[in-house]
Design an enzyme around this catalytic site. Sequence first.
Site, mmCIF file in Angstrom:
data_model
loop_
_atom_site.group_PDB
_atom_site.id
_atom_site.type_symbol
_atom_site.label_atom_id
_atom_site.label_comp_id
_atom_site.label_asym_id
_atom_site.label_seq_id
_atom_site.Cartn_x
_atom_site.Cartn_y
_atom_site.Cartn_z
ATOM 1 N N THR A 34 -0.342 2.259 7.505
ATOM 2 C CA THR A 34 0.744 2.366 8.482
ATOM 3 C C THR A 34 0.197 2.889 9.807
ATOM 4 O O THR A 34 -0.789 3.630 9.807
ATOM 5 C CB THR A 34 1.809 3.338 7.925
ATOM 6 O OG1 THR A 34 2.292 2.797 6.687
ATOM 7 C CG2 THR A 34 2.963 3.528 8.894
ATOM 8 N N SER B 148 -0.248 2.143 14.375
ATOM 9 C CA SER B 148 -0.519 1.098 15.371
ATOM 10 C C SER B 148 -1.908 0.488 15.232
ATOM 11 O O SER B 148 -2.123 -0.675 15.565
ATOM 12 C CB SER B 148 -0.341 1.671 16.777
ATOM 13 O OG SER B 148 -1.281 2.720 16.983
ATOM 14 N N ASP C 181 -6.298 2.073 6.472
ATOM 15 C CA ASP C 181 -5.230 2.930 6.977
ATOM 16 C C ASP C 181 -5.742 3.748 8.152
ATOM 17 O O ASP C 181 -6.951 3.906 8.325
ATOM 18 C CB ASP C 181 -4.763 3.875 5.844
ATOM 19 C CG ASP C 181 -3.333 4.364 6.053
ATOM 20 O OD1 ASP C 181 -2.747 4.911 5.099
ATOM 21 O OD2 ASP C 181 -2.816 4.208 7.175
ATOM 22 N N GLY C 182 -4.817 4.238 8.950
ATOM 23 C CA GLY C 182 -5.198 5.033 10.113
ATOM 24 C C GLY C 182 -5.255 6.510 9.792
ATOM 25 O O GLY C 182 -5.140 6.907 8.628
ATOM 26 N N ASP D 118 -4.705 10.672 11.886
ATOM 27 C CA ASP D 118 -4.421 11.420 13.110
ATOM 28 C C ASP D 118 -5.559 12.353 13.467
ATOM 29 O O ASP D 118 -5.773 12.671 14.634
ATOM 30 C CB ASP D 118 -3.113 12.215 12.941
ATOM 31 C CG ASP D 118 -1.958 11.255 12.706
ATOM 32 O OD1 ASP D 118 -1.601 10.528 13.653
ATOM 33 O OD2 ASP D 118 -1.482 11.172 11.562
ATOM 34 N N GLY E 34 -0.027 11.098 8.628
ATOM 35 C CA GLY E 34 1.398 11.368 8.593
ATOM 36 C C GLY E 34 2.061 11.321 9.954
ATOM 37 O O GLY E 34 3.246 11.587 10.094
ATOM 38 N N GLU F 206 1.209 6.384 1.592
ATOM 39 C CA GLU F 206 -0.191 6.170 1.985
ATOM 40 C C GLU F 206 -1.127 6.888 1.028
ATOM 41 O O GLU F 206 -2.130 6.340 0.573
ATOM 42 C CB GLU F 206 -0.432 6.684 3.411
ATOM 43 C CG GLU F 206 0.206 5.852 4.493
ATOM 44 C CD GLU F 206 0.066 6.482 5.863
ATOM 45 O OE1 GLU F 206 -0.055 7.723 5.964
ATOM 46 O OE2 GLU F 206 0.063 5.722 6.856
ATOM 47 N N LYS G 160 -9.644 10.610 17.678
ATOM 48 C CA LYS G 160 -9.113 11.280 16.481
ATOM 49 C C LYS G 160 -10.149 12.205 15.836
ATOM 50 O O LYS G 160 -9.854 12.918 14.886
ATOM 51 C CB LYS G 160 -8.672 10.234 15.454
ATOM 52 C CG LYS G 160 -7.675 9.197 15.980
ATOM 53 C CD LYS G 160 -6.312 9.787 16.206
ATOM 54 C CE LYS G 160 -5.297 8.752 16.613
ATOM 55 N NZ LYS G 160 -4.912 7.824 15.554
HETATM 56 O O1 DER Z 1 0.996 7.966 9.689
HETATM 57 C C1 DER Z 1 -0.218 7.768 9.511
HETATM 58 O O2 DER Z 1 -0.926 8.421 8.715
HETATM 59 C C2 DER Z 1 -0.853 6.711 10.348
HETATM 60 O O3 DER Z 1 -1.981 6.221 9.745
HETATM 61 C C3 DER Z 1 -1.042 7.269 11.713
HETATM 62 O O4 DER Z 1 -1.056 8.594 11.762
HETATM 63 C C4 DER Z 1 -2.164 6.716 12.528
HETATM 64 O O5 DER Z 1 -1.484 5.968 13.453
HETATM 65 P P1 DER Z 1 -2.120 5.308 14.740
HETATM 66 O O6 DER Z 1 -3.160 4.351 14.223
HETATM 67 O O7 DER Z 1 -0.935 4.628 15.359
HETATM 68 O O8 DER Z 1 -2.685 6.422 15.572
#
Ligand code: DER
Length: 229
Positions: free
Chosen positions: A28, A30, A85-86, A88, A99, A107, A125
């Site tokens: 989840t 961007s 996955d991404g 923060d 999150g 996730e 990040k």
């Molecule tokens: O919610 C999450 O853990 C997402 O992976 C997020 O935090 C990272 O989102 P971004 O790629 O839009 O910075």
Amino acid sequence: DPVKLMKQEVGRAAANLIQSNSIVGLGTGSTTAYAIQFIGERLKSGEIKDIVGVPTSFQAEVLSKQYGIPLTTLDAIDHIDIAIDGADEVDPQKNLIKGGGAAHTREKVVDYLANQFIVVIDSGKLVDKLGSVFAVPVEVIPMAVTPVMNAIAKLGGKPELRMGVKKAGPVVTDQGNLVVDVKFDDIPDPVNLEKTLNNIPGVLENGIFVNCADKVLIGEVKDGKPVVQ
Ligand code: DER
């Protein structure tokens, strides 16, 4: 926009790691959104085939349908080959705070199950110490928000109920719960903090991911061009 370019490049790099006949955990956020788009494009072009995805949020489900990635559920599979996955925050030990999109509960289930978990981030990040920039998201059942916030404050955290932007009132997760963002001055022991937070009655899941990420793809802009390392 260099940041958008960076996210696209790192999403593309992750999508290029997907092989045919794979079960893919779809994250989840961007950055992962670009990975989902490029997986869909590789499927459409015939470059890869026989992919099924396990989504980590309504957002991942919607994007997968938009880009033509067939979806499955954890009841129908016996493993996940690779999850993208991404995050923060990422520290030097590849511990994560996730999150930001309030999706960390599903996730964590998918990312931990995956044989290979690929994190896609922009270089902003990266942190030396977890929690130095981002607050730790904690998913809480609505009836317990007050006692949970009190318990977190006793741990030395500064809890704040996450309010919606295009939704009046607090953010509601895909499970129907609320999110408390907790700022800690210092997180010397993320392994222990993850357990302690999840042990507070009423807490469903928190956004500390330790010993989970296998590979971190970092997008950055050098001489105006996005590079991935
Ligand atoms: O919610 C999450 O853990 C997402 O992976 C997020 O935090 C990272 O989102 P971004 O790629 O839009 O910075």
